[in-house]
Scaffold this motif. Structure first.
Motif, short mmCIF file in Angstrom:
data_model
loop_
_atom_site.label_atom_id
_atom_site.label_comp_id
_atom_site.label_asym_id
_atom_site.label_seq_id
_atom_site.Cartn_x
_atom_site.Cartn_y
_atom_site.Cartn_z
N CYS A 117 25.33 6.11 -43.48
CA CYS A 117 26.20 4.92 -43.59
C CYS A 117 25.87 4.09 -44.81
CB CYS A 117 26.07 4.09 -42.32
SG CYS A 117 27.08 2.59 -42.34
N CYS A 143 22.06 3.81 -39.82
CA CYS A 143 22.40 5.24 -39.77
C CYS A 143 22.28 5.82 -41.18
CB CYS A 143 23.81 5.42 -39.23
SG CYS A 143 24.02 4.79 -37.56
N CYS A 199 24.46 -5.07 -39.55
CA CYS A 199 24.24 -4.13 -38.44
C CYS A 199 22.75 -4.02 -38.14
CB CYS A 199 24.81 -2.76 -38.81
SG CYS A 199 24.77 -1.60 -37.43
N LYS A 252 20.93 5.38 -32.45
CA LYS A 252 22.32 5.16 -32.03
C LYS A 252 22.51 5.71 -30.61
CE LYS A 252 26.62 5.13 -34.48
NZ LYS A 252 27.13 5.41 -35.80
N ALA A 268 26.78 -0.35 -43.87
CA ALA A 268 25.98 -1.36 -43.17
C ALA A 268 25.02 -2.09 -44.10
CB ALA A 268 25.19 -0.68 -42.04
S1 SF4 Z 1 27.44 3.73 -38.78
FE1 SF4 Z 1 27.87 1.86 -37.59
S2 SF4 Z 1 26.07 1.61 -36.28
FE2 SF4 Z 1 25.45 3.01 -37.93
S3 SF4 Z 1 24.57 1.68 -39.53
FE3 SF4 Z 1 26.75 1.97 -40.04
S4 SF4 Z 1 27.76 0.21 -39.12
FE4 SF4 Z 1 25.74 0.35 -38.13
#
Ligand code: SF4
Length: 416
Positions: free
Chosen positions: A110, A107, A103, A230, A113
């Motif tokens: 997250c 985020c 990615c 984002k 990713a």
């Molecule tokens: S939430 Fe989605 S957009 Fe954000 S880092 Fe993770 S995979 Fe990427």
């Protein structure tokens, strides 16, 4: 125990003592009489609004969010739940696929990713994805649910070939794929086309519906702290607005239990309710709590949302979102036991079999990676509800035998 905050034990006792025959049916839209004796004084005006089908205000939502009488919230939420869905509780037989976790964003919440160089980065070949779905079809799945990171190098042809090959495998298999954030990524950086044109091309190749992920919390200041860079709330909403205007349907989500306030949650629900007033395209709402096990930085101090908080959030969501028919308990996040209890707190859907969940599990979730139909149905029956298998748009379908086509059997819309 704090007398103002009932423990989960009290909650479970409440569920267990509800006097409802296991197969009791009640016609949808028929009002469920509310026992006002069980509603504290400060919540009664809101309960009356709900019973008379008046919309509650943002101030009402904040009152509900501040209430500690969880069982009263459950009683009020249950009025909406049973009005819309009777005694049914649904689930879907689906197969999750995360095609890649690579990615371009990072985020803060997250743990899924990765950058290409990272040891935990993965990217499945189309053949591998097709094989995974081929293997799942004989089990009777009706949907493949597919999301991934915002991949920096995958080409337009890759996404289209993937969709086409899955479509060819079984034309009846519903392909639910891509969050609104992925859809914008594909439109802007990959297809280099407007959103509508991109969605049209994806649909032509086999896309059945877009997923509800990526909404997080709409407030821009919170968004900047938990998922900087984002897409904005307006951009997320616009993708769904566009999809709905094309006749498509989608789900919507909220990621809560991190640094947001109750005002932020209410604002998030308000924006979803407004778009639903405009388009009517959301089939269900799926809130999930932040999974803190791997968190660091601004989220490093966050503790997992309690069972109490998760049930309260589900109840308030059910009461506030009067124009979205279904409320899903995401068992991957809640765990199946709490998802079962939530069937008395506004929830009418236990999501699906999933078969292989990665995103929450890479963040440290300790729930299983899949459920059997038997386990979901048992949980629903034990809670005094009627289990019904559904399709991707929450329409009731009868059981498919393993090994048959993914086409839903005759619709059975009479369950109430
Ligand atoms: S939430 Fe989605 S957009 Fe954000 S880092 Fe993770 S995979 Fe990427």
């Amino acid at each position: 125990m704090n007398p103002g905050r009932p423990s989960i034990l009290v909650v479970i006792v409440f569920v267990a003592t509800r006097k409802r025959p296991v197969h009791a049916s009640r016609a949808i839209n028929q009002s469920v009489p509310m026992n006002y004796q069980l509603i504290p004084k400060e919540l009664r005006p809101i309960a009356e609004k709900v019973e008379t089908q008046q919309r509650i205000s943002d101030a009402d939502a904040l009152t509900l969010y501040s209430a500690n009488d969880l069982n009263a919230l459950g009683i009020i939420a249950n009025v909406v739940r049973e009005r819309k869905n009777g005694n049914c509780a649904t689930y879907i037989h689906n197969r999750y696929i995360n095609y890649s976790n690579i990615c371009i964003l990072s985020c803060q919440f997250c743990a899924f990713a990765a950058k290409k160089r990272d040891a935990h980065a993965f990217e499945y070949a189309i053949d591998e994805i097709v094989k995974a779905v081929t293997d799942a079809l004989p089990l009777g799945v009706t949907e493949v649910h597919m999301v991934g990171g915002l991949h920096p190098t995958l080409k337009k042809e890759w996404y289209l070939e993937l969709l086409r090959r899955l479509r060819t495998l079984d034309p009846q298999l519903h392909i639910k794929a891509f969050t609104a954030i992925e859809a914008r990524h594909l439109a802007q950086r990959v297809f280099k086309l407007p959103i509508r044109d991109t969605l049209e091309i994806l649909r032509e190749a086999g896309l059945g519906s877009i997923t509800g992920g990526g909404a997080e919390i709409f407030d821009p200041i919170v968004r900047d702290q938990i998922c900087r860079g984002k897409e904005t709330a307006a951009e997320w909403l616009d993708v769904h607005r566009t999809w709905h205007s094309m006749g498509g349907r989608s789900t919507c989500t909220m990621l809560y239990g991190h640094i947001e306030t109750l005002d932020h949650r209410t604002d998030h629900l308000r924006q979803l309710r407004q778009l639903q007033d405009e388009t009517g395209g959301f089939t269900g709402f799926v809130p999930f709590a932040f999974e803190p096990t791997q968190s660091h930085g601004i989220l490093g101090h966050i503790k997992r949302a309690s069972a109490f908080e998760q049930l309260r959030n589900l109840s308030v969501s059910r009461i506030y979102l009067d124009n979205i028919d279904h409320l899903t308990a995401y068992w991957v996040s809640l765990g199946l036991p709490l998802a079962q209890v939530s069937l008395s707190y506004g929830v009418d859907d236990l999501h699906g079999t999933i078969l292989e969940e990665k995103i929450f599990h890479m963040a440290g979730a300790t729930t299983p990676q899949q459920q059997t139909i038997g386990a979901l149905e048992h949980a629903i029956r034990e809670a005094g509800r009627e289990p019904v298998q559904r399709d991707s748009h929450y329409r009731h379908i009868s059981h498919r035998s393993a090994g048959t086509s993914a086409a839903p059997a005759t619709a059975e819309l009479a369950c109430a």
